[in-house]
Design a protein around this motif. Sequence first.
Motif, PDB file in Angstrom:
ATOM      1  N   LEU A  74      68.294  46.051  71.538  1.00  0.00           N
ATOM      2  CA  LEU A  74      68.060  47.406  71.057  1.00  0.00           C
ATOM      3  C   LEU A  74      66.644  47.556  70.518  1.00  0.00           C
ATOM      4  N   TRP A  75      66.305  46.648  69.634  1.00  0.00           N
ATOM      5  CA  TRP A  75      64.966  46.834  69.060  1.00  0.00           C
ATOM      6  C   TRP A  75      63.881  46.222  69.916  1.00  0.00           C
ATOM      7  N   LYS A  76      64.267  45.214  70.724  1.00  0.00           N
ATOM      8  CA  LYS A  76      63.262  44.662  71.636  1.00  0.00           C
ATOM      9  C   LYS A  76      62.853  45.706  72.685  1.00  0.00           C
ATOM     10  N   TYR A  77      63.852  46.402  73.209  1.00  0.00           N
ATOM     11  CA  TYR A  77      63.551  47.350  74.281  1.00  0.00           C
ATOM     12  C   TYR A  77      63.564  48.802  73.787  1.00  0.00           C
ATOM     13  N   ALA A  78      63.421  48.997  72.465  1.00  0.00           N
ATOM     14  CA  ALA A  78      63.543  50.339  71.878  1.00  0.00           C
ATOM     15  C   ALA A  78      62.652  51.348  72.593  1.00  0.00           C
ATOM     16  N   TYR A  79      61.389  50.980  72.796  1.00  0.00           N
ATOM     17  CA  TYR A  79      60.467  51.952  73.396  1.00  0.00           C
ATOM     18  C   TYR A  79      60.775  52.201  74.860  1.00  0.00           C
ATOM     19  N   TRP A  80      61.415  51.174  75.503  1.00  0.00           N
ATOM     20  CA  TRP A  80      61.821  51.393  76.901  1.00  0.00           C
ATOM     21  C   TRP A  80      62.923  52.456  76.968  1.00  0.00           C
ATOM     22  N   PHE A  81      63.867  52.325  76.032  1.00  0.00           N
ATOM     23  CA  PHE A  81      64.916  53.372  75.998  1.00  0.00           C
ATOM     24  C   PHE A  81      64.292  54.743  75.775  1.00  0.00           C
ATOM     25  N   TYR A  82      63.399  54.754  74.797  1.00  0.00           N
ATOM     26  CA  TYR A  82      62.727  55.991  74.432  1.00  0.00           C
ATOM     27  C   TYR A  82      61.983  56.574  75.640  1.00  0.00           C
ATOM     28  N   GLY A  83      61.216  55.667  76.285  1.00  0.00           N
ATOM     29  CA  GLY A  83      60.451  56.098  77.470  1.00  0.00           C
ATOM     30  C   GLY A  83      61.359  56.624  78.566  1.00  0.00           C
ATOM     31  N   SER A 141      47.889  57.001  59.458  1.00  0.00           N
ATOM     32  CA  SER A 141      48.113  56.720  60.876  1.00  0.00           C
ATOM     33  C   SER A 141      49.592  56.473  61.142  1.00  0.00           C
ATOM     34  N   SER A 142      50.269  55.765  60.228  1.00  0.00           N
ATOM     35  CA  SER A 142      51.693  55.510  60.435  1.00  0.00           C
ATOM     36  C   SER A 142      52.467  56.820  60.472  1.00  0.00           C
ATOM     37  N   ALA A 143      52.141  57.716  59.514  1.00  0.00           N
ATOM     38  CA  ALA A 143      52.817  59.009  59.483  1.00  0.00           C
ATOM     39  C   ALA A 143      52.553  59.764  60.776  1.00  0.00           C
ATOM     40  N   PHE A 144      51.319  59.633  61.250  1.00  0.00           N
ATOM     41  CA  PHE A 144      50.959  60.332  62.473  1.00  0.00           C
ATOM     42  C   PHE A 144      51.805  59.846  63.653  1.00  0.00           C
ATOM     43  N   TYR A 145      51.867  58.494  63.831  1.00  0.00           N
ATOM     44  CA  TYR A 145      52.622  57.977  64.974  1.00  0.00           C
ATOM     45  C   TYR A 145      54.119  58.264  64.851  1.00  0.00           C
ATOM     46  N   ALA A 146      54.616  58.135  63.629  1.00  0.00           N
ATOM     47  CA  ALA A 146      56.039  58.428  63.435  1.00  0.00           C
ATOM     48  C   ALA A 146      56.353  59.861  63.861  1.00  0.00           C
ATOM     49  N   ASN A 147      55.477  60.766  63.459  1.00  0.00           N
ATOM     50  CA  ASN A 147      55.697  62.151  63.836  1.00  0.00           C
ATOM     51  C   ASN A 147      55.519  62.373  65.337  1.00  0.00           C
ATOM     52  N   LEU A 148      54.572  61.623  65.912  1.00  0.00           N
ATOM     53  CA  LEU A 148      54.339  61.757  67.348  1.00  0.00           C
ATOM     54  C   LEU A 148      55.600  61.402  68.137  1.00  0.00           C
ATOM     55  N   ILE A 149      56.283  60.353  67.651  1.00  0.00           N
ATOM     56  CA  ILE A 149      57.497  59.910  68.349  1.00  0.00           C
ATOM     57  C   ILE A 149      58.525  61.042  68.447  1.00  0.00           C
ATOM     58  N   ILE A 150      58.616  61.832  67.407  1.00  0.00           N
ATOM     59  CA  ILE A 150      59.610  62.914  67.513  1.00  0.00           C
ATOM     60  C   ILE A 150      59.005  64.172  68.144  1.00  0.00           C
ATOM     61  N   LEU A 151      57.690  64.335  68.044  1.00  0.00           N
ATOM     62  CA  LEU A 151      57.090  65.570  68.574  1.00  0.00           C
ATOM     63  C   LEU A 151      57.090  65.613  70.108  1.00  0.00           C
ATOM     64  N   ILE A 152      56.912  64.451  70.757  1.00  0.00           N
ATOM     65  CA  ILE A 152      56.878  64.463  72.231  1.00  0.00           C
ATOM     66  C   ILE A 152      58.199  64.974  72.817  1.00  0.00           C
ATOM     67  N   PRO A 153      59.345  64.361  72.455  1.00  0.00           N
ATOM     68  CA  PRO A 153      60.597  64.932  73.002  1.00  0.00           C
ATOM     69  C   PRO A 153      60.827  66.379  72.565  1.00  0.00           C
ATOM     70  N   MET A 154      60.389  66.702  71.353  1.00  0.00           N
ATOM     71  CA  MET A 154      60.573  68.088  70.905  1.00  0.00           C
ATOM     72  C   MET A 154      59.833  69.053  71.819  1.00  0.00           C
ATOM     73  N   ALA A 155      58.609  68.678  72.158  1.00  0.00           N
ATOM     74  CA  ALA A 155      57.818  69.544  73.034  1.00  0.00           C
ATOM     75  C   ALA A 155      58.503  69.689  74.389  1.00  0.00           C
ATOM     76  N   LEU A 156      58.970  68.549  74.930  1.00  0.00           N
ATOM     77  CA  LEU A 156      59.621  68.599  76.244  1.00  0.00           C
ATOM     78  C   LEU A 156      60.896  69.448  76.191  1.00  0.00           C
ATOM     79  N   ILE A 157      61.612  69.363  75.083  1.00  0.00           N
ATOM     80  CA  ILE A 157      62.862  70.127  74.954  1.00  0.00           C
ATOM     81  C   ILE A 157      62.567  71.613  74.818  1.00  0.00           C
ATOM     82  N   LEU A 158      61.452  71.909  74.164  1.00  0.00           N
ATOM     83  CA  LEU A 158      61.075  73.304  74.034  1.00  0.00           C
ATOM     84  C   LEU A 158      60.746  73.915  75.393  1.00  0.00           C
ATOM     85  N   LEU A 159      60.319  73.058  76.325  1.00  0.00           N
ATOM     86  CA  LEU A 159      59.971  73.567  77.651  1.00  0.00           C
ATOM     87  C   LEU A 159      61.214  73.941  78.464  1.00  0.00           C
TER      88      LEU A 159
END
Lengths: 462, 694
Positions: A74-83, A141-159
Motif C-alpha cells: 500500500l505505501w510502497k506503491y501508494a503513488y502508483w495507485f494514485y497515478g 513546500s510540504s504544505a504545497f505538495y500536500a495540497n497539490l496531491i488533492i488539487l490535481i484530482p479535484m481539478a480533473l473532477i471539476l472537468l
Amino acid sequence: MRKNETILDNIDWSLILLYFILTLLGLFNIYSASFNEDFPSLFSFSQEYGKQIIWIGISMFLGFIVLLLDSDILWKYAYWFYGFCLLLLIAVLFTKEINGAKSWLGFGSMGIQPSEFAKLGTAIAVSAYISTINIKLQSQSSAFYANLIILIPMALILLQPDAGTFVVFTSFLWVFYREGISYDFILGFILRLIPFVDHTRIKVGSNFIPLLVVSAILVVSTLLLSQTTISVFGTQMPGFYGLIFSIGAMMLIGLILVRITVMLRERKKLYYILIVAGIAASALVFAVNGVFDYLKPHQKDRIELFLGLDEDPDGKDYNRNRAMAAVGSGGFFGKGYHEATLASPSQGHVPMQSTDFIFCTLAEEWGFVGGIIVLSLFVVLLFKIIQIAERQRSTFTRTFAYSIACIIFYHVAINIGMTIGLAPVIGIPLPFFSYGGSSLMSFTMMLFVLAKLDSERKNVFR
Amino acid sequence: MAGKESNKEIFLKVYVYYIFFVLFMIGIVVKVFAIQYDSIGDFLKDDDLEEKIVETPAIRGDVLADRGEILATSVPIYEIRMDVKTVKDELLNEKLDSLGIMLQNLLKTKTAREWVSLIRRERENQFLLIQRRVPHDIKGELEKSPIFRKGPNKGGFIAIKQIKRKRPNGVLAARTVGLTRDNGMNVGIEGAFNMYLSGTPGKELRKKVSGGWKPIPNEFHQDPIPGYDVWTTIDLTIQDVAETELQRQLEEQDAKLGCVIVMEVETGQIKAIANLSKGSDGNYYEDYNHAIGRSTEPGSTFKLASVMALLEDRKMSLNDLLNAKGKYKFYDSYLHDSRHGGYGMISLKRAFEVSSNVIAEAVNTHYKNSPQDFIDRLNSFGLGEPLGIDLKGEPAPTIRNAGDEGWSGISIPWMSIGYEVRLTPLQILTFYNGIANDGEVMKPYFVSKVTDGARVVQSYSPEVLNPRLCSTSTLEALKSCLEGVVESGTGKSLQSASFKIAGKTGTARIAENSLGYGSDQDVKHQASFVGYFPADDPKYSCIVVIAAPNKDIYGSKVSGTVFTKIANKVFATSLKFHKPINELKNVESVPQMKNGRVEDIKLVMNMAGIANTVASADFEWGVTNEQSKKVLVEKRYIGPTVPNVVGMGLKDALFLLENRGLVVVVNGSGKVRSQSVEAGSEVIKGTKIQINLN
C-alpha cells in the motif's frame, strides 16, 4: 512476527461488524426504494436490488483480498495507485456525457465511476506523503505538495463536472488539520497587502482549516438566508438576522460551558477567544450580506444557482421539496417497510430515490426512529475510525484513517443534509446505502484497508 | 504553533472532530424532527403533493356540410396569463424588456413598450391576462420566451388550454351551425346535437411533477371518447350563393335584416340558410337565426293560404270575378291596393297574381258569419302548429281563434292577407314547399346523419308532416296561380330564361312593438318572396325575407331578385336539373382496361357496368383480357423478383416496384408499355428501373 495469527487476532471486528450492518441495511433499503412488483424477489438481478447484491459480493471479495495482501504494498506503491486513479480520471473525460457529466467508465449499466476510486487513491497518496520521514506540514513546500496531491484530482473532477465529489475532496483539509498543516505563509502574504496589520504577529497555524470551514459555512448560510425573511415575535426581518442570533446564542452557551468546565486561570483567554470569534462571525455575516446585495442581478443569479436557491432546469428545488415531504410524512415510527408512498418507486415522485435521495425511503418507512438509528450507526462508525486512528503508531495508518473518516463524514453529512434542506443539492451517495457499485466498492475497500492496516498496528512503526 | 504539537493539542483536535460529528448529527436530528412535526401540515396541505383525478376533455365532433366539408371543428387554443407577483425582481428587471419584444412579435397586439409598462403596472397581479385565444404554435413560442421560460413557478407563465370551435369555411350558416358557449347555452346545431358532438370526457389520475401534472396510468383511467360528427343537409355551394346574394341585396337596399332558406322539395332538407342583420357599425353579421326564430306578419305571401281555404271550402273558384276597386272598407278601417284605383273586375286568380287586397273582401264575404271555419281551415293546413324542428327557438305560429282576446270584426280580412298572424319564414316556406311537393308537407330538417368515423350512429330521413295538404284540383289551381304571379303578376321581373319559377311576393308593413304600423313618413316594410323552381318539376323551394329596406319596398324587387339569382345559380350548378345528353343503354364494346389489382379492376368494371369474369378469386394482381362483350381477368404472378408491371397503371406499377426497393424512373403517361429491368430477375435494392408509359 507470526503474521497468520495476528491478522485474525488483531482485526477490529467491531469495524467489520458495523460495515456489515450498514451494508445489509442499505441493501434492504434499496429493495424497498426501487422495488418492482414484476420482480418481487430480492435476487432479481435485473433490478437495482439484485445488482446491489452482486456489487456487495464483489466489494466483499475485494475487501477479503485486501485483508490477505501484504499491507506494505500500500505505501510502497501508494503513488502508483494514485497515478492510476488520475489516469482513470483523465480517461473518463474522453467518454460520452451521461446526464450532463462525463463520469462513467465502462460498459452500459456495469460501468464504474473513477471519481469514487480517486478518493481512495488520493487518501493513500496523502497518507504516504505525510508519513514520509522528512515531511513537516508546517513547512511551505510540504504544505504545497500536500495540497497539490488533492488539487490535481479535484481539478480533473471539476472537468467532468462532478461538483459533489469535488466538495468531498475538501475533506482532506481536515486530515491536514490533524497533521498540523500551516497556511500561515499564504495568510501572511495576503495580510501583508493590508496596511496597519503586522502580518508577522498573526499565527493561525493549523487552526486555519476549522476557521476556514466555519467561515465557509457562515458565508453559505448567509447567502441562503439573505433572500428569506423570518418573523420574530411578529416582526419581519431579513433571514440572516437569525444567523446573528444563533451566533450570539452559541457564544452565550460557549461562555457558560467555559465557566462550568474550565479552570479559572484559563477562562480569561477562552472568554477572549469566544468574544472575538462571535464578533468576527457576525461581521462576516453582515459583510457577506452587504456584498451580495451590492452584486449585479446576473451575478446573484449565478450564486443562487450554485447554492441551489434558484430553480434551475433540473428542478432541484422541487426534488428537495418532494424529498422533504417524504421525510416529513414518515412521522416518528415510519410507515413500515415497503409502505412508503411519497418515496415509493411505483407511485412516488422523489427523484433518484435509490441513489442520492435514498434517505427519503429510510425516513419515510422507518420514521424518525429509523433515521436516528442509521445516523447513530454512522456516528459510531466515525468515532470508531477516529479511535482507531489515534491508537496508531504509524503516521500512514493514522492519516489514512482520518482521510476515510472525513470522506465518510462529508458524504453522510452532505447527502442527508441535502435531502432535508441543510445542504445544497449536490449529488453524492450515502455510503453503503445508495445504490451503485463504484461507491460501495470504494467505501468497502477504504474500511478493509483500514482494518488491515489497523491489524498491523502492533507490528510496524512507520 | 510551529514545531511538534503537544498531546493536549492533539486531544483538542480529536475533540474538534468529535464535536463536528456530533453537531452535525444533532443538526440532522433537529432538522428531521422539525420537518416531521413542525412542517408536516405544510407539506400535506400543499395541494401539489396530492394526486388529483382530472377530467380530460373529449374532442368535440365536427359539423359537416352535406358532402363532408367541415363547417365547424375543434382546435386547441390557450388563454395565456401571467403570475407577475411570483417573478423575482432581479429576473423581471433583467429580462422584462426582451419578454416585451417577444410578446410584441408573437402577439402583435401591443408594442414592446406597452407590454413592459403593463406588466410593471400589474406587479402584484397573480393572474394577469396576456392574451386569449392563442393558437398552439404561438403558445409554444411564448413558453420559450425570456422569464416565461422559467415555468409557472418562477416565470409566472400560465397557459389554460381550451378547445375552440373553428369554422374553416368562414361564417357560412354560422347561426344554424350554432355556437358552443361556456355557460352551456349552445345554439343551433351545436346546441341541438350537443349530446352527439360533445363526446365523453375521460378520467385521468395526475400527479405533480417538476413543471406540471403528469398523467399516471391506473385502473381508473378512462380515455376521453371523441364526439361524433354531425352531417348537416347544408349544401355549401347553395349556401354560399344564398349568403352572398343576400348580403349584396341588404347592402344595396340598406336594409335592417334579411334571411334566406333553400329547401329540397322532395325531402324537406334545408340546403341553405342565411341570416344577416345590420350591426351598429353598418356591416352585416349573422347574429340571430331570423329564418327559424323570428316570427312576423307575413303579409301577401299568406294570401296563398286564404285562396286555398276558399277553394277547399268550395266558396269560390279561380275564375270567379271580383270587383277590385282599390279601396276596401271593413267597419271603419280601409285596405288599399298598391295600384291606385284598383284593377277593376278581375278573376280570383288574377287578384292573387297582382296581389290585390280584394281577396280580403272575398274572404270576409264568405267567412264573416262563420269566422272559426276559416281558422279551422287554416289550421287544417298545419299553419297553426310549430314544425318541431331539431333546433331550439322556433316560436309557434300565431293564428287566433275567433273570439280570442284581440279578435275583432276586421280580424278575418286582415288575417286573410297576412296580418294579425305571425309565422316564421321557415313555417311559410314549409307551407309553400308542400304545394311544390304535390301536397305532401315535409318537415324541414338540418341534419342527415351522425357518424362515428365510418359508423353511422343515427340517421335522419325525411318526415311527412301532412300527407295531403289539399285536394288535387285545388293544388293544380294554386300552382297555376303561383306560376301566374311570375308570368304576368307581381313577380314578372323574376322570369328566368332557362326554367320557370313559381312563387308569391309579399310586402308587409312591419309592426313596431309600440308604434303599431308607424306613421306614413316612417313606414317600414318587410319584402318577401317565396316560391319554388323549376315550376313544372319543383326541386327546390326558397324564401327570401328582407326587412326594412330603404330604397324599394316591394317583394319582387327587393327579395325576388335575390331569389332569382339563387335559383339561377342553383340551376346552373346542380346536376339534378341536367339530364345526361346520351345515356348509354348498354356498353357496345369493351373499353381498354389497365392491368392491376383485381379488387380495383372489379370495382371499376362494376361501376361502369362492364361485364367481367374473374378467373378465380385467390389472386391479388390481374391481367385484363378484353373480349368482345366482357373483360376476362386472369392472374398475374407477382413474386419476390422484379414484377412484370407491363399493362398496369402508374399507381400500381410504382407500388409494386418501390415496395421492392427499386428506384423508379417514369417516362410518359398512361399504361406501362415496357420496363427496363426484365421481370423475374433478382431484386437488387436501389437499382434504377425505367418504365415507359403511353
